[in-house]
Each structure stands twice: as C-alpha cells, then as structure tokens.
Design an enzyme around this catalytic site. Sequence first.
Site, PDB file in Angstrom:
ATOM      1  N   ASP A  61      46.168  37.441  40.903  1.00  0.00           N
ATOM      2  CA  ASP A  61      45.677  38.830  40.976  1.00  0.00           C
ATOM      3  C   ASP A  61      44.408  38.912  41.832  1.00  0.00           C
ATOM      4  O   ASP A  61      43.876  40.002  42.068  1.00  0.00           O
ATOM      5  CB  ASP A  61      45.486  39.447  39.582  1.00  0.00           C
ATOM      6  N   SER A  62      43.963  37.752  42.350  1.00  0.00           N
ATOM      7  CA  SER A  62      42.908  37.758  43.379  1.00  0.00           C
ATOM      8  C   SER A  62      43.353  38.582  44.584  1.00  0.00           C
ATOM      9  O   SER A  62      42.525  38.951  45.417  1.00  0.00           O
ATOM     10  CB  SER A  62      42.585  36.325  43.820  1.00  0.00           C
ATOM     11  N   LYS A  94      50.985  33.546  34.462  1.00  0.00           N
ATOM     12  CA  LYS A  94      49.666  33.034  34.072  1.00  0.00           C
ATOM     13  C   LYS A  94      48.871  34.173  33.464  1.00  0.00           C
ATOM     14  O   LYS A  94      48.945  35.304  33.945  1.00  0.00           O
ATOM     15  CB  LYS A  94      48.924  32.457  35.284  1.00  0.00           C
ATOM     16  N   GLU A 107      38.540  27.329  35.281  1.00  0.00           N
ATOM     17  CA  GLU A 107      37.782  27.918  36.397  1.00  0.00           C
ATOM     18  C   GLU A 107      36.293  27.999  36.054  1.00  0.00           C
ATOM     19  O   GLU A 107      35.909  28.436  34.953  1.00  0.00           O
ATOM     20  CB  GLU A 107      38.316  29.326  36.725  1.00  0.00           C
TER      21      GLU A 107
HETATM   22  O1  KIV Z   1      43.983  35.101  40.912  1.00  0.00           O
HETATM   23  C1  KIV Z   1      43.748  33.959  41.314  1.00  0.00           C
HETATM   24  O2  KIV Z   1      43.747  33.678  42.520  1.00  0.00           O
HETATM   25  C2  KIV Z   1      43.450  32.930  40.322  1.00  0.00           C
HETATM   26  C3  KIV Z   1      42.949  31.613  40.838  1.00  0.00           C
HETATM   27  C4  KIV Z   1      41.559  31.742  41.306  1.00  0.00           C
HETATM   28  C5  KIV Z   1      43.103  30.528  39.823  1.00  0.00           C
HETATM   29  O3  KIV Z   1      43.592  33.147  39.167  1.00  0.00           O
END
Ligand code: KIV
Length: 290
Positions: free
Chosen positions: A63-64, A132, A201
Amino acid sequence: MTNNDEPRVGYGAASGDDARPVTIPRLHAAHRASRPLVMVTAYDATFAKMLDDAGVDILLVGDSLGMVVQGRPDTLEVTVEDMIYHARAVSRGAKRAHRVVDMPFLSYQVSESAAVENAGRLMAQGRAHAVKLEGGRAVAPTIERIVAAGIPVMGHVGLTPQHVHAMGGFRVQGKTEADAERIFEDARAVEAAGAYALVLEGIPGPLAERITQALSIPTIGIGAGVGCSGQVLVCYDLLGMFEALKPKFVRRYDAWYERGVAAVRAFCDDVRSRRFPGPEHTFGVPKPSR
Ligand code: KIV
C-alpha cells in the site's frame, strides 16, 4: 538447485535454478536452508516482469503505492479497489515470483468477517497468492480467521505505516525495553495466529535478530538490520526513483530519477531542434499508385 550454500543462484533463493512458481513451501524450504529471501514491491506489469526476471522471490503489492504512485503523504487513503487494480496488473507481468498484496487501512480492522471478505477479494480479483496486514496481538484473531478461510497471511510489526498518526510519524519503534517487549510479543502472536512470514519494519537490529531467532517462520526486514531471514525494499527506493523521501535504511542501486530527467531533457531538445523524428523513424515516401 545446484548448491544450497550459494548466496545467489539462478532464479532466486526460493527457486534456485528452477523456473517453476515460488510457493510458500518453497519459501519455507529456503528459510530452513538459511537462504535469505528477497522481496521487492511492484505496482504494475512492466516492473513485475523486470523484478521477476531479476530473480526476486516475493513481489509485494504494497500500500506504499499510495505514496510512490498516487503521490499521497501516507498510505491511509488507499482502497481495496486500488489494491485489486495494481495487484491484477502485477499478476499479468510476473510468471514466477510469489505475490503478496497489502490489505489497506480499514479493510481488516472493522470486523473479522469484513476482513475475510476483503482478503478474499484480493485473492480472487487481485490474483494474489497471500495477503499482508499490519499489527500484532490486536489483529491476531483476524489473522486466524483469514488463515482459516484458506488465505495465507504475512504479518507486519514494528513501524506500521497505517498507524502513522498513533506513532507520531514514521519513527523507529522498539527503542525502549518495554516497547521492544511489546513488539516481541506481537511477533509471537502473529506467528501463533498462523501467519507464514512476518515483515519487521523500523526496529533496532538486535530486536529483529531476537525475534527472528525466536520464530520458526521467516522474517523479512526493512530498516531492521541484517539479522532477519530476508529483506524487502520499495522498488522506487531501490532504483532511486522516489525523490520525496530517502529513509536512512535505503540503499539506492541506481539513480533512475536523475537519469530519467536527463533522458527526457534530451528528447525535449531533439523535438525542439527537429532532430526527432529522424529519417529512420519516418514512414517512407508514398509508393506511386499503379
Ligand atoms: O507497503 C509497503 O511497501 C510495505 C513495505 C514497506 C514492507 O509494507
């Protein structure tokens, strides 16, 4: 597999020289053999193909994307529909890597049944292999419900970006003894709930190492030191494409942003000086009609 001790072989840690799809049992086998797992974020088909061809074990549709693709200040506005759109694109580009899709903010916190339904949509419509979600003991019952529905879950503890306001910013977590203990217990709860892997993280390296030693599932670190079972980076950070933020833990392996600006400037100059298109790009002189 030619040699289990090789740090980098063929298609990646989880598949060795074998081009077949990376599955959870193969990820676990790589982990048991102490081969570090590589996870990189992907948001579209072209990047997914490039990362797959490079031998990445796991593609994370993170979700980044709310920040690096949509240009938002955090991940909070990302929707299940956004995740499905990007996950489908990634599924078309990747042939081998294991694909994990993030459950966005409020898609799993409101009720367990909504969480199972949203996780199911990411699997069925987003063509994910696993989902996730962020959190520890508070979401352990939800993880159990999703896993019971046959959907593999990757956990995520420590610096959890969906809690940005509760944390007071994107700050390293687990710096005090009490906070480190909280994160340790969260990690154990996520494993006990049935998660098959766990992202750590933004926590101190010794804490990440302690968690990794205590769990039987692989840990995948980002800003958590070298003692994890694998590492993850956001693809835009890895390639040097995201200028807005450069966290301390990121190593840029290229400078795509600068190189992109230079390339596009050259195109602008060529168009303005009529050097592009050249004769080789121009469809020929019309043939005389018979
Ligand atoms: O959303 C994302 O990119 C993440 C990573 C930073 C682990 O959760």
